[in-house]
Write an enzyme that holds these catalytic residues in place. Structure first.
Site, short mmCIF file in Angstrom:
data_model
loop_
_atom_site.label_atom_id
_atom_site.label_comp_id
_atom_site.label_asym_id
_atom_site.label_seq_id
_atom_site.Cartn_x
_atom_site.Cartn_y
_atom_site.Cartn_z
N GLY C 142 0.82 -1.19 0.00
CA GLY C 142 0.00 0.00 0.00
C GLY C 142 0.86 1.25 0.00
O GLY C 142 2.05 1.22 0.32
N CYS C 143 0.25 2.38 -0.39
CA CYS C 143 1.00 3.63 -0.50
C CYS C 143 1.47 4.12 0.86
O CYS C 143 2.63 4.49 1.03
CB CYS C 143 0.15 4.69 -1.19
N TYR C 144 0.57 4.13 1.86
CA TYR C 144 0.98 4.52 3.21
C TYR C 144 2.06 3.59 3.74
O TYR C 144 3.00 4.00 4.40
CB TYR C 144 -0.21 4.48 4.16
N SER C 145 1.88 2.29 3.45
CA SER C 145 2.82 1.30 3.99
C SER C 145 4.21 1.51 3.43
O SER C 145 5.21 1.40 4.14
CB SER C 145 2.33 -0.11 3.64
N ALA C 147 5.58 4.26 2.37
CA ALA C 147 6.20 5.44 2.98
C ALA C 147 6.62 5.18 4.42
O ALA C 147 7.71 5.57 4.85
CB ALA C 147 5.23 6.63 2.91
#
Lengths: 343, 343, 343, 343
Positions: C142-145, C147
């Site tokens: 995932g994108c948050y993950s 980062a």
């Protein structure tokens, strides 16, 4: 004055609630909603916490009602409210066009209340204050229409331009309402600019109707092109027309003549300010002012008028309250004297 | 090919560096800066880390130079570079106007290199590809000019409109450059829309020069009004002119005639796409395409052409590289084939 | 290599199409869509005009498939594709959690393909390059993950912080996808900032799983709070944790130790750049880089790591292609070397 | 009450003018400006047309003065004003820190008026209403400080968290003022998110001073990290701290305990609203409310408090007027009862 809002849950409705909350004479006593009925206003719109009311399915008796329903359903909802003796400002397009056939052509539905068309007044106070004063039903002008008509009215009335006129308007996204659509989806609209409605925007016939009425002999041929700008509020309209021979002069003298013509036309108006520099939508953010800047491209003899306003205030809810003030004998600026919020 | 950028530290310069970094034949070997000299490119512009170079006070010998200096200083800097035998694309306005007197009138300075005006080519490839091929000095068109000329060229060339034309352009803020100014200050520009340059924008004379050259007999009278939109990149230009009698037809047939006329004019062009729906600036974000949509208000007989592009690419750095490709015999699309970044 | 995209019509899918169009070895031969089937790609997404393909209801045979379907439907769609012998990168959450029970708890559905969980590899190349190389099924992070894990991995691996860690992440709106929602409605999001997911965001368990695996003994207790920022692309994640006694030093010496630790951890990584100043999301706009800045509040002994990336590239489609490159033996940066588009 | 503004030409000053224009008891009689002296207010700020005043070089005698000068010059300008008997709210940092040495350390200048430090009151009404009532000199809190202190005060006062606390704040760009800077340049800030001030922001010591005073025994260790968000107005602050053992409970019961604790602390406060859902900065746009949402990550036992406000109103000019109201015996909400402008 007990006031009610029919369909508070769109942006025009919620802006009405904000402005009425600060109005010294009107008290908001009832709000209805197509969506949200059963919830409280402050649940759906936390910024309205201090004027919390339940969102009702039906309007209770009020002295004054605003309808923020879409066209067709608005006229239907208004009929029984008028019957109670309440005065009404309709923010939909239902009573803007004098001609039911034209309404049907542009809106694609048979008019639900053609018997009311004759008495409804197109509520642009700067052009129709006296008629508004005596009316019980006001058709509140569209946001684009307000910006365009106020920009062009003095030039059309005085006949200083040739018939062919272009109005190139730029609107913030809130004008498209709170209903979900790809054209209001953040990632589609942000950092984007586009034109739309090129095959005819529904605000065009009301602009024409009102401008032509100012000077039927002129033979106005209006082209109107709306654009979507990546901002929430604000409309800026740039109008262009060839100056009629010898009517304005040129250069500094022409500029002075133009400003004088516009200032004279709008003398004493509390909400139209004729300015001598290009205006910014930001200077009207959240308040009821329309700024109008008349100038020209003197090289080509082209009149240019730039107008701007907040589409949800002078272009919708603020103008509705201005109409209420006139209809009820309150001072016209009551509840509408807040300055723009800047920056 | 060794390429250099004079004054890399503005937005056009830095965009050139980005695009040259991905060009298969050109190698960026030297960059200079009015500000920032002594620093490394990646210190000032972290996104350029992979093409890090020192920012030099003076240009080292290169085969091809781009100048991103402001007008006047650009011409001065270019003279010695041409003397080394390098070819040059000038992104300033210095060589756009054929007439030194007109330059002095609009830019307020005596032209620093009038002897080069005759050989400089106005580098709009869609109109001047052959002349560009043989040139050693290109005047890269302005961003507004590219959008406006590409929108109007087919209609003007074919004489299908009357002389009086309005171009209403909307630009993102990066067009105003990286130099600090209140008009580019975030809190002033965000949620704001305004017109400016109403007493004559400096891009106007080059638009007129190039369009008039396509059809001197038409007697074009162009009014150009730029606007500032709250976005970083993108120009959308809406052009209006009365359709000359009987030249286009009306309705669906007229629309087809118009599209055919425009598609024929731009047949084979790699970077102009004639579209059949209103285009969005976002569809050109970061790439070298100009979208052109010709249509009309058939009620009033008004031609409407909407064009849009990325002001820093097709409006500046991308077009400069397109010119370099033509001048150096590279495929015209080399290094310019990236799709727009969306959303 | 024939590549296909299952459900191209969301933002991750369309970004994959853009990046694959520029990939020298992969050829996009088939795209499917839940919506839009029967239309052509360029009708729905005009910026993809040069890679126009019909949007199919079903995937044709390809060598490599990307799934951009939502969770649950993604796993179902992938099973038959794997059976054809194609390799797959799944951009949904379906194969990120090793434990089907945990998946059911967080996603509220029974896992559609638990038999594939054991072989699926969590595709963060910086942590699992070798496993990716041999895999046929990748769970794209995932994108948050991405980062958060890239910000914390070096500190967790080396055990220089205490267990209690806060990750405060700020995302652009495109992370919420192209599906209409009030929380992505322009007028609601523009000029607005808010936190959400405070009772547990679905990316949390995959962050924990991957970080804990780096140092199980540390006993990491991660609090993750996502926020919505008024921009289209970009995630910036600010991570905080108390520095374990004596592990880093303080002041300038501590700062150097930290930078060395992070630079050593990411030595040779093509897409993670450890920087020595606070990074900006804009420096990653449109490209596959993750910027990581480790520092500390030396007064309180608190490690602060700021990471940022483009949520649709390194946070989704770019990382998917990076994984494809590794799985297919292409150079890891192939098709991913474009610089960020700035400004 | 005759009121004056020293240095009206920044965003805090101009917001004061807007709010004072609508105040029933205060009359704005004089404004001064470092820049703009000699011009009229409405020339520089067209939205202030109705409260047009000349921008003076020096303040005329008033009953009440607001200083919107930068630190150091503010204290110097205030000394003579106090000598006239006027009461003063200073919006700079000059009188916020009780300790002249700390001031010198953080602001890098010797304090210009250390003799006034003892009597100056830190003007956060929710914590110091009685002291404000009797004061003649108020240090108006910083915008970040107001958001952070109001978020943490109840938890710190009651000692329900452990000493180590992180405040991660996100601010709109207007907080950086009207002075030109690359960090406020539109094209740099738009579509961008970044952290700054990582080596110590100047608002930190006043936050610590005020929070420590509420509970000196707690040993608060505050880490404060400000971020810049692409919007004009608004601050959202997310605060994190480990819950002290057994003090709150967990789950639904814990949530209720927390809300009760916060609601009890702020009972009767007109401008702090404890809410039970994550608040949005947009719900405070243009008005004086601070929204506070206390919750927790119950898995890790971490208190999370989200607060938000309009940095130019409750974070500056609105709070200044709230202080004036208290000092002058006006109702505390006078002139500050406008609802937020939404959307």
């Amino acid at each position: 004055l007990k006031a009610g809002i029919i369909n508070v849950t769109g942006y025009a409705g919620v802006e009405l609630a904000r402005l009425l909350h600060g109005h010294p004479e009107a008290e908001l006593t009832c709000v209805t909603g197509r969506s949200g009925a059963g919830q409280r206003l402050a649940e759906v719109f936390p910024h309205l916490a201090p004027c919390d009311l339940p969102i009702e399915p039906e309007l209770s008796p009020v002295d004054f009602a605003f309808s923020a329903l879409p066209h067709a359903s608005s006229a239907e909802a208004i009929i029984p409210v008028l019957d109670t003796g309440a005065k009404v400002v309709d923010m939909s397009a239902d009573f803007r066009l004098k001609d039911a056939a034209s309404y049907e052509q542009w809106y694609g539905v048979t008019h639900p209340a053609p018997h009311l068309l004759a008495e409804a007044v197109y509520g642009l106070p700067e052009l129709a204050r006296e008629a508004i004063r005596g009316a019980r039903l006001i058709a509140n002008p569209g946001c684009y229409s307000t910006a365009t008509i106020l920009a062009l009215a003095p030039a059309v009335k005085e006949g200083v331009i040739q018939p062919r006129v272009v109005a190139d308007a730029k609107s913030g996204v809130s004008g498209a309402g709170r209903t979900l659509a790809l054209t209001s989806h953040y990632s589609e609209v942000n950092e984007n600019f586009s034109a739309y409605g090129l095959d005819g925007h529904r605000h065009l016939p009301e602009m024409q109707q009102e401008l032509v009425a100012l000077n039927p002999a002129m033979g106005l041929q209006l082209t109107f092109v709306p654009h979507l700008a990546p901002m929430t509020r604000g409309i800026l309209c740039s109008c262009y027309g060839a100056i009629a021979d010898g009517r304005i002069g040129t250069g500094a003298q022409g500029q002075k003549t133009l400003l004088d013509l516009y200032r004279s036309f709008y003398a004493g108006e509390p909400f139209v300010r004729v300015v001598d520099r290009p205006p910014h939508t930001k200077h009207t953010w959240g308040n009821n002012v329309c700024l109008v800047y008349p100038t020209a491209d003197w090289r080509t003899g082209t009149l240019i008028v730039i107008s701007c306003l907040d589409n949800l205030v002078k272009g919708a809810a603020g103008q509705a309250i201005q109409n209420m003030n006139i209809m009820c004998g309150f001072p016209e600026t009551m509840g509408l004297d807040a300055l723009a919020v800047y920056p």
